[in-house]
Design a protein around this motif. Sequence first.
Motif, mmCIF file in Angstrom:
data_model
loop_
_atom_site.group_PDB
_atom_site.id
_atom_site.type_symbol
_atom_site.label_atom_id
_atom_site.label_comp_id
_atom_site.label_asym_id
_atom_site.label_seq_id
_atom_site.Cartn_x
_atom_site.Cartn_y
_atom_site.Cartn_z
ATOM 1 N N PHE A 97 59.747 -68.248 -103.212
ATOM 2 C CA PHE A 97 59.172 -67.209 -104.073
ATOM 3 C C PHE A 97 57.648 -67.213 -103.990
ATOM 4 O O PHE A 97 57.019 -66.145 -103.936
ATOM 5 C CB PHE A 97 59.616 -67.428 -105.524
ATOM 6 C CG PHE A 97 61.024 -66.996 -105.807
ATOM 7 C CD1 PHE A 97 61.348 -65.650 -105.937
ATOM 8 C CD2 PHE A 97 62.047 -67.925 -105.946
ATOM 9 C CE1 PHE A 97 62.645 -65.242 -106.204
ATOM 10 C CE2 PHE A 97 63.347 -67.529 -106.210
ATOM 11 C CZ PHE A 97 63.647 -66.181 -106.340
ATOM 12 N N GLU A 98 57.051 -68.401 -103.978
ATOM 13 C CA GLU A 98 55.592 -68.478 -103.910
ATOM 14 C C GLU A 98 55.055 -67.814 -102.651
ATOM 15 O O GLU A 98 54.040 -67.109 -102.682
ATOM 16 C CB GLU A 98 55.153 -69.950 -103.958
ATOM 17 C CG GLU A 98 55.327 -70.597 -105.326
ATOM 18 C CD GLU A 98 55.141 -72.098 -105.289
ATOM 19 O OE1 GLU A 98 55.063 -72.664 -104.165
ATOM 20 O OE2 GLU A 98 55.098 -72.716 -106.374
ATOM 21 N N GLU A 99 55.773 -68.014 -101.544
ATOM 22 C CA GLU A 99 55.331 -67.405 -100.276
ATOM 23 C C GLU A 99 55.474 -65.887 -100.309
ATOM 24 O O GLU A 99 54.632 -65.162 -99.786
ATOM 25 C CB GLU A 99 56.125 -68.011 -99.117
ATOM 26 C CG GLU A 99 55.730 -69.460 -98.830
ATOM 27 C CD GLU A 99 56.611 -70.124 -97.781
ATOM 28 O OE1 GLU A 99 57.622 -69.489 -97.350
ATOM 29 O OE2 GLU A 99 56.301 -71.266 -97.398
ATOM 30 N N ALA A 100 56.536 -65.406 -100.953
ATOM 31 C CA ALA A 100 56.721 -63.955 -101.069
ATOM 32 C C ALA A 100 55.617 -63.340 -101.915
ATOM 33 O O ALA A 100 55.036 -62.306 -101.551
ATOM 34 C CB ALA A 100 58.090 -63.652 -101.669
ATOM 35 N N PHE A 101 55.284 -63.969 -103.029
ATOM 36 C CA PHE A 101 54.232 -63.439 -103.897
ATOM 37 C C PHE A 101 52.860 -63.557 -103.225
ATOM 38 O O PHE A 101 52.021 -62.663 -103.357
ATOM 39 C CB PHE A 101 54.229 -64.164 -105.248
ATOM 40 C CG PHE A 101 55.445 -63.866 -106.085
ATOM 41 C CD1 PHE A 101 55.898 -62.560 -106.269
ATOM 42 C CD2 PHE A 101 56.159 -64.887 -106.701
ATOM 43 C CE1 PHE A 101 57.025 -62.282 -107.040
ATOM 44 C CE2 PHE A 101 57.283 -64.619 -107.478
ATOM 45 C CZ PHE A 101 57.713 -63.320 -107.642
ATOM 46 N N ALA A 102 52.653 -64.647 -102.480
ATOM 47 C CA ALA A 102 51.375 -64.823 -101.771
ATOM 48 C C ALA A 102 51.193 -63.758 -100.695
ATOM 49 O O ALA A 102 50.055 -63.390 -100.358
ATOM 50 C CB ALA A 102 51.306 -66.217 -101.153
ATOM 51 N N ALA A 103 52.315 -63.238 -100.176
ATOM 52 C CA ALA A 103 52.254 -62.206 -99.136
ATOM 53 C C ALA A 103 52.024 -60.813 -99.720
ATOM 54 O O ALA A 103 52.009 -59.823 -98.979
ATOM 55 C CB ALA A 103 53.539 -62.220 -98.314
ATOM 56 N N GLY A 104 51.867 -60.735 -101.034
ATOM 57 C CA GLY A 104 51.531 -59.455 -101.641
ATOM 58 C C GLY A 104 52.639 -58.777 -102.423
ATOM 59 O O GLY A 104 52.446 -57.670 -102.935
ATOM 60 N N VAL A 105 53.805 -59.423 -102.532
ATOM 61 C CA VAL A 105 54.900 -58.831 -103.304
ATOM 62 C C VAL A 105 54.587 -58.967 -104.800
ATOM 63 O O VAL A 105 54.197 -60.034 -105.267
ATOM 64 C CB VAL A 105 56.238 -59.527 -102.963
ATOM 65 C CG1 VAL A 105 57.334 -59.117 -103.926
ATOM 66 C CG2 VAL A 105 56.643 -59.196 -101.538
ATOM 67 N N ASP A 106 54.746 -57.872 -105.548
ATOM 68 C CA ASP A 106 54.482 -57.882 -106.991
ATOM 69 C C ASP A 106 55.744 -58.171 -107.807
ATOM 70 O O ASP A 106 55.665 -58.750 -108.887
ATOM 71 C CB ASP A 106 53.906 -56.531 -107.426
ATOM 72 C CG ASP A 106 52.542 -56.272 -106.802
ATOM 73 O OD1 ASP A 106 51.595 -57.000 -107.142
ATOM 74 O OD2 ASP A 106 52.433 -55.350 -105.964
ATOM 75 N N ALA A 107 56.887 -57.728 -107.330
ATOM 76 C CA ALA A 107 58.161 -57.971 -108.005
ATOM 77 C C ALA A 107 59.272 -57.902 -106.972
ATOM 78 O O ALA A 107 59.095 -57.345 -105.878
ATOM 79 C CB ALA A 107 58.401 -56.953 -109.117
ATOM 80 N N ILE A 108 60.411 -58.473 -107.323
ATOM 81 C CA ILE A 108 61.558 -58.533 -106.417
ATOM 82 C C ILE A 108 62.732 -57.859 -107.109
ATOM 83 O O ILE A 108 63.021 -58.145 -108.272
ATOM 84 C CB ILE A 108 61.884 -59.997 -106.059
ATOM 85 C CG1 ILE A 108 60.709 -60.617 -105.274
ATOM 86 C CG2 ILE A 108 63.180 -60.097 -105.256
ATOM 87 C CD1 ILE A 108 60.784 -62.129 -105.137
ATOM 88 N N LEU A 109 63.412 -56.970 -106.386
ATOM 89 C CA LEU A 109 64.554 -56.231 -106.934
ATOM 90 C C LEU A 109 65.855 -56.764 -106.358
ATOM 91 O O LEU A 109 66.000 -56.868 -105.134
ATOM 92 C CB LEU A 109 64.426 -54.740 -106.620
ATOM 93 C CG LEU A 109 65.570 -53.847 -107.138
ATOM 94 C CD1 LEU A 109 65.492 -53.693 -108.654
ATOM 95 C CD2 LEU A 109 65.526 -52.472 -106.463
ATOM 96 N N THR A 110 66.797 -57.105 -107.243
ATOM 97 C CA THR A 110 68.106 -57.611 -106.803
ATOM 98 C C THR A 110 69.174 -57.060 -107.745
ATOM 99 O O THR A 110 68.864 -56.554 -108.825
ATOM 100 C CB THR A 110 68.173 -59.159 -106.860
ATOM 101 O OG1 THR A 110 68.397 -59.577 -108.222
ATOM 102 C CG2 THR A 110 66.914 -59.810 -106.342
ATOM 103 N N PRO A 111 70.445 -57.168 -107.386
ATOM 104 C CA PRO A 111 71.496 -56.921 -108.379
ATOM 105 C C PRO A 111 71.396 -57.961 -109.491
ATOM 106 O O PRO A 111 70.880 -59.066 -109.280
ATOM 107 C CB PRO A 111 72.800 -57.087 -107.588
ATOM 108 C CG PRO A 111 72.410 -56.962 -106.147
ATOM 109 C CD PRO A 111 71.006 -57.493 -106.061
ATOM 110 N N ALA A 112 71.886 -57.617 -110.683
ATOM 111 C CA ALA A 112 71.909 -58.589 -111.784
ATOM 112 C C ALA A 112 73.170 -59.435 -111.747
ATOM 113 O O ALA A 112 73.137 -60.629 -112.068
ATOM 114 C CB ALA A 112 71.787 -57.878 -113.125
ATOM 115 N N THR A 113 74.293 -58.826 -111.367
ATOM 116 C CA THR A 113 75.584 -59.522 -111.345
ATOM 117 C C THR A 113 76.359 -59.090 -110.104
ATOM 118 O O THR A 113 76.125 -58.008 -109.566
ATOM 119 C CB THR A 113 76.428 -59.186 -112.591
ATOM 120 O OG1 THR A 113 76.658 -57.768 -112.630
ATOM 121 C CG2 THR A 113 75.717 -59.612 -113.866
#
Length: 492
Positions: free
Chosen positions: A392-408
């Motif tokens: 997650f840290e690498e994704a955010f460091a690459a400029g991602v502000d939020a991540i979208l996934t299914p909840a269930t």
Amino acid sequence: MTLNTLKIADARDALRKGDVTAVELTEACLAAIDGASALNAFAHRTPEIAMERARAADQRIKAGDAPDLCGIPLGIKDLFCTEGVESQAASHILHDFKPEYESTVSAQLRDAGAVMLGKLNMDEFAMGSSNETSTYGPVVNPWKIDDRSLTPGGSSGGSAAAVAADLCLGATGTDTGGSIRQPAAFTGITGLKPTYGRCSRWGIIAFASSLDQAGPMARDVRDCAIMARAMCGHDPKDSTSADLPVPDFEAMLTGDIRGKTIGIPREYRMDGMPDEIEALWAEGRAMLADAGAKIVDISLPHTKYALPAYYVIAPAEASSNLARYDGVRYGHRARLAQGDGIVEMYEKTRAEGFGAEVKRRVMVGTYVLSAGFYDAYYNRARKVRTLIKRDFEEAFAAGVDAILTPATPSPAFGLGEMTDADPVQMYLNDVFTVTVNLAGLPGIAVPTGLDRQGLPLGLQLIGRPWDEGDLLNTAYALEQAAGFVSKPTKWW
């Protein structure tokens, strides 16, 4: 529209204008609770406390000294210790336990003028994904499509069902591996799990101390933002509480996400995932893109190890935390035979007091912490947790502000449909949510559609640590685009 169906923001405004009183709001909710025993959402009702606080809230509003939640009727999950009121964590081993202190979060809500309607049912010690492990019996989802009783999810199933059925305007939940977000998705409401350390854990009965986090459950994103502001904050009584200012989350809800980057993790495309979940996820991506966000594919390569790592770490911490329930100081104590000593008292009390799922997890946790298996299981799981956090840290460091996934991985299923099967099948319900707890990140579930049978489905947004305001705003944009307004048809 009846008063108990108001959203928190609308009720707040009506209270300020004098269009309604806190007493009237509270009476409407208490009447709704009285008529909803079939849902089994409330484990302990506190009408006297509710009316007393409602009258005090009306005086406070008249005096012009009224925070946002003043006069708002809420339900409190049974995991939160409430002074003089049963706080059992839905376990027989804490039968009749009435603490002489108040949890920090519920005290902050009380001090903000919120009205406590009662304690909400849940899975025993928050261990479960279907609210079937409770000593009070299962909670029933207010959504119904056939003659089956559906699960509201767990462990905050009572909180989710109560909000969805308009028994309260909002509720507290706790989230150790998805216990706010999964039931929110199953019942068509919104649930926020803040960053680990954002809400005090003091006075909340512990399951897994490095994973547990309190959060709000309400009808929409704005209501969650209002509740979160009151629930969050530094607490010197909790050594893991972050000493950071709490912003006005509601003021940050502009709905403008132009220029934001939303990551779509390829590892969340699971084998056997229903087409409807896949289609909903694609719709969510399109909605956020239409709102001006940039959508990028990302990789979170250690996701596949999250569930096994979680189901080593969480039971290990549970076995340690639950060692205190021994029949010596408070709660249930087994009846002893002539000649029984303290060991027999421990054994009999814990055998009678804990349910099957809690016993299972305590035994798993004790096993992975034992001398011969500590390195093979527990230490390895901790290393995997570090790798998941780094993803997650690498994704955010690459400029991602939020991540979208299914909840269930599915809509709500029938009560009893999974309890007789392999328990691992039940654990798989947490597949999209446990990574957030392992990494200590904020996450929110937003209702975005219905399946072909008419059951609610939700999407999850995962944010940067301590950036709940930005996460809530992205969720607000998704909520506005989805336009989810469906409610369960009353049958109870």
